[in-house]
Design an enzyme around this catalytic site. Structure first.
Site, PDB file in Angstrom:
ATOM      1  CB  SER A  83     -15.468 -23.729  12.345  1.00 36.92           C
ATOM      2  OG  SER A  83     -15.397 -22.970  11.156  1.00 36.92           O
ATOM      3  CE  LYS A 129     -19.051 -24.388  14.925  1.00 34.50           C
ATOM      4  NZ  LYS A 129     -19.405 -25.803  15.218  1.00 34.50           N
ATOM      5  CE1 TYR A 137     -20.605 -21.976  12.752  1.00 39.77           C
ATOM      6  CE2 TYR A 137     -18.559 -21.164  11.798  1.00 39.77           C
ATOM      7  CZ  TYR A 137     -19.437 -22.203  12.048  1.00 39.77           C
ATOM      8  OH  TYR A 137     -19.139 -23.479  11.595  1.00 39.77           O
TER       9      TYR A 137
END
Length: 261
Positions: free
Chosen positions: A135, A152, A148
């Site tokens: 991401s 990633k 998150y």
């Protein structure tokens, strides 16, 4: 193409767009997901196969790879796409149980995929392409929650170490870092702060504020095309690479573009 591809998290969003594109280019596609109805329907529509898979559970991922070998006798492409958003909020108040859940899916799930795809590809002796979905939140701070973003960025590191080991077997390992794709995950996050916005609204916001290509937002198809590129033989000399699909957003700032006038 004639290749056999496994796509985790392939029932909707980026995974579904990629599954469809791969099939249109002649691949035999296995969709692995926990969204059984969506996944099975899509698999039927593209002439592929569907299997229930929670990537956090290693035996589930192993079963997916075994299906590929039983169905077509080989595995050429592994797209580790499944992921979850995780908790938001301050790092001072993070619920560590929820953080570990994010890591179990986003990091361990990718590790399981690389591990079992590598085993199959090494055994075949024909090489292959392993692609991991990261991401823009791994590239630049402030684009995702703490858990998150952590997950990633870990994926990019794992991609590179895997490429170091597996290159001798002609197995390429790369990652993709999308930005601003109006997936269900991103649209849900926007709705928490902006109310009832549509995917089109999110794409418009990204095109206006999160892209050097002013007015051009991201789409799942953009990321699918990047995955097709990395899966193809035309990228036979590309490995350990993180392909950023972000309209240039994480590479440059255009707030001072008046200096070019």
């Amino acid at each position: 193409m004639g290749k056999v591809a496994v796509i985790t998290g392939g029932a909707r969003g980026i995974g579904a767009a990629t599954a469809t594109l791969f099939a249109q280019n002649g691949a035999h596609v296995i969709i692995a997901d926990i969204l059984d109805e969506l996944g099975a329907t899509l698999a039927d529509s593209i002439g592929g196969r569907y299997i229930h898979c929670d990537v956090a559970k290693e035996d589930n991922v192993e079963s997916v790879i075994q299906l590929a070998l039983t169905w077509k006798g080989q595995l050429d492409i592994m797209l580790n796409n499944a992921g979850i958003p995780g908790p938001g909020g301050s790092i001072a108040n993070l619920d560590m149980e929820r953080v570990m859940n994010v890591l179990s899916v986003n990091v361990n799930g990718v590790l399981h995929g690389i591990k079992h795809a590598a085993r199959a590809m090494i055994h075949s002796g024909k090489g292959g392409s392993i692609i991991c979905m990261s991401s823009s939140a791994a590239i630049m701070g402030g684009l995702g929650g703490h858990a998150y973003s952590l997950s990633k960025e870990a994926i990019i590191g794992l991609t590179r170490t895997s490429a170091c080991e597996l290159g001798v077997h002609a197995i390429r390992v790369n990652s993709i870092s999308p930005h601003g794709v109006p997936s269900e995950m991103l649209v849900s996050a926007y709705r928490k702060f902006l109310g009832d916005v549509s995917p089109e609204d999110v794409s418009k916001i990204v095109g206006e504020r999160g892209s050097l290509l002013r007015g051009r937002g991201a789409s799942a198809q953009d990321v699918a095309q990047a995955a097709l590129f990395l899966a193809s033989d035309e990228t036979g000399y590309i490995t350990a690479h993180n392909l950023v699909v972000d309209g240039g957003y994480t590479s440059a700032c255009n707030t001072m573009s008046f200096i070019y006038q």
